[in-house]
Design a protein around this motif. Structure first.
Motif, PDB file in Angstrom:
ATOM      1  N   THR A  66       0.942  -1.185  -0.099  1.00  0.00           N
ATOM      2  CA  THR A  66      -0.070  -0.036   0.004  1.00  0.00           C
ATOM      3  C   THR A  66       0.949   0.947   0.055  1.00  0.00           C
ATOM      4  O   THR A  66       2.071   1.341   0.611  1.00  0.00           O
ATOM      5  N   THR A  67       0.166   2.394  -0.436  1.00  0.00           N
ATOM      6  CA  THR A  67       0.881   3.703  -0.365  1.00  0.00           C
ATOM      7  C   THR A  67       0.399   4.394   0.591  1.00  0.00           C
ATOM      8  O   THR A  67      -1.072   4.342   1.124  1.00  0.00           O
ATOM      9  N   ARG A  68       0.980   5.333   1.245  1.00  0.00           N
ATOM     10  CA  ARG A  68       0.479   6.552   2.176  1.00  0.00           C
ATOM     11  C   ARG A  68       1.141   7.720   1.893  1.00  0.00           C
ATOM     12  O   ARG A  68       2.222   7.766   1.220  1.00  0.00           O
ATOM     13  N   GLY A  69       0.779   8.819   2.634  1.00  0.00           N
ATOM     14  CA  GLY A  69       1.438  10.038   2.062  1.00  0.00           C
ATOM     15  C   GLY A  69       0.680  11.263   2.387  1.00  0.00           C
ATOM     16  O   GLY A  69      -0.493  11.367   2.837  1.00  0.00           O
ATOM     17  N   LEU A  70       1.344  12.346   2.105  1.00  0.00           N
ATOM     18  CA  LEU A  70       0.689  13.703   2.163  1.00  0.00           C
ATOM     19  C   LEU A  70       1.439  14.537   0.982  1.00  0.00           C
ATOM     20  O   LEU A  70       2.534  14.781   1.236  1.00  0.00           O
ATOM     21  N   GLY A  71       0.376  14.846   0.091  1.00  0.00           N
ATOM     22  CA  GLY A  71       1.207  15.673  -1.071  1.00  0.00           C
ATOM     23  C   GLY A  71       1.920  14.862  -1.870  1.00  0.00           C
ATOM     24  O   GLY A  71       1.893  13.387  -2.132  1.00  0.00           O
ATOM     25  N   LEU A  72       3.251  15.234  -1.978  1.00  0.00           N
ATOM     26  CA  LEU A  72       4.273  14.514  -2.761  1.00  0.00           C
ATOM     27  C   LEU A  72       5.004  13.983  -1.848  1.00  0.00           C
ATOM     28  O   LEU A  72       6.195  13.317  -2.433  1.00  0.00           O
ATOM     29  N   MET A  73       4.852  13.680  -0.659  1.00  0.00           N
ATOM     30  CA  MET A  73       5.724  12.981   0.236  1.00  0.00           C
ATOM     31  C   MET A  73       4.965  11.525   0.395  1.00  0.00           C
ATOM     32  O   MET A  73       3.958  11.462   0.877  1.00  0.00           O
ATOM     33  N   ILE A  74       5.430  10.443  -0.211  1.00  0.00           N
ATOM     34  CA  ILE A  74       4.947   9.453  -0.532  1.00  0.00           C
ATOM     35  C   ILE A  74       5.846   8.055   0.004  1.00  0.00           C
ATOM     36  O   ILE A  74       6.835   8.156  -0.251  1.00  0.00           O
ATOM     37  N   GLY A  75       5.039   7.273   0.617  1.00  0.00           N
ATOM     38  CA  GLY A  75       5.682   5.969   1.358  1.00  0.00           C
ATOM     39  C   GLY A  75       4.936   4.826   0.517  1.00  0.00           C
ATOM     40  O   GLY A  75       3.929   4.820   0.320  1.00  0.00           O
TER      41      GLY A  75
END
Length: 135
Positions: A66-75
């Motif tokens: 899965t992905t997670r993040g805020l704006g362009l800060m993506i994990g």
């Protein structure tokens, strides 16, 4: 940054990202970004982040979770059987700069001014690299 013996164990790999972030060049860049940000700019950053996350989720490659993040800060969680550090090295060899975060996450931190074409190029490298790892 310095830490005493009592705090040393708190700062494990991935919990402190940079020792160079507080220099004058970074401070000047941060000031420029703060002076540039407005509602339109922030909406564009959110759109770009949503686009990247949707495309990554759409790849449905076995190496990615899965992905997670805020704006362009993506994990991006790396699936069992894959190692984020090894994958990070392979991505760099193929031309995509990523970071690791924690034990099983790839971190993407593209510039806020990234274009759709640049995002698509990075996504192609991500897909190619993961397909090579699976083969």
């Amino acid at each position: 940054m310095m830490a005493n013996e009592k705090c040393r164990e708190v700062l494990t790999p991935g919990t402190h990202a940079t020792t160079f972030g507080g220099n004058p060049v970074c401070a000047a860049a941060a000031k420029m970004v703060l002076n540039t940000m407005d509602e339109t700019f922030l909406a564009q950053v959110k759109e770009k982040g949503d686009y990247l996350r949707a495309r990554i989720d759409g790849l449905q490659l076995p190496g990615l979770g899965t992905t997670r993040g805020l704006g362009l800060m993506i994990g991006i969680e790396v699936a069992e059987g894959f190692e984020n550090k090894a994958l990070c090295r392979r991505l760099l060899e193929n031309g995509l700069v990523t970071l690791t975060a924690g034990g099983n996450v790839l971190r993407l931190l593209p510039p806020l001014t990234i274009t759709k074409e640049e995002m698509d190029k990075g996504l192609a490298i991500l897909q190619k690299t993961l397909e090579e790892e699976i083969a």
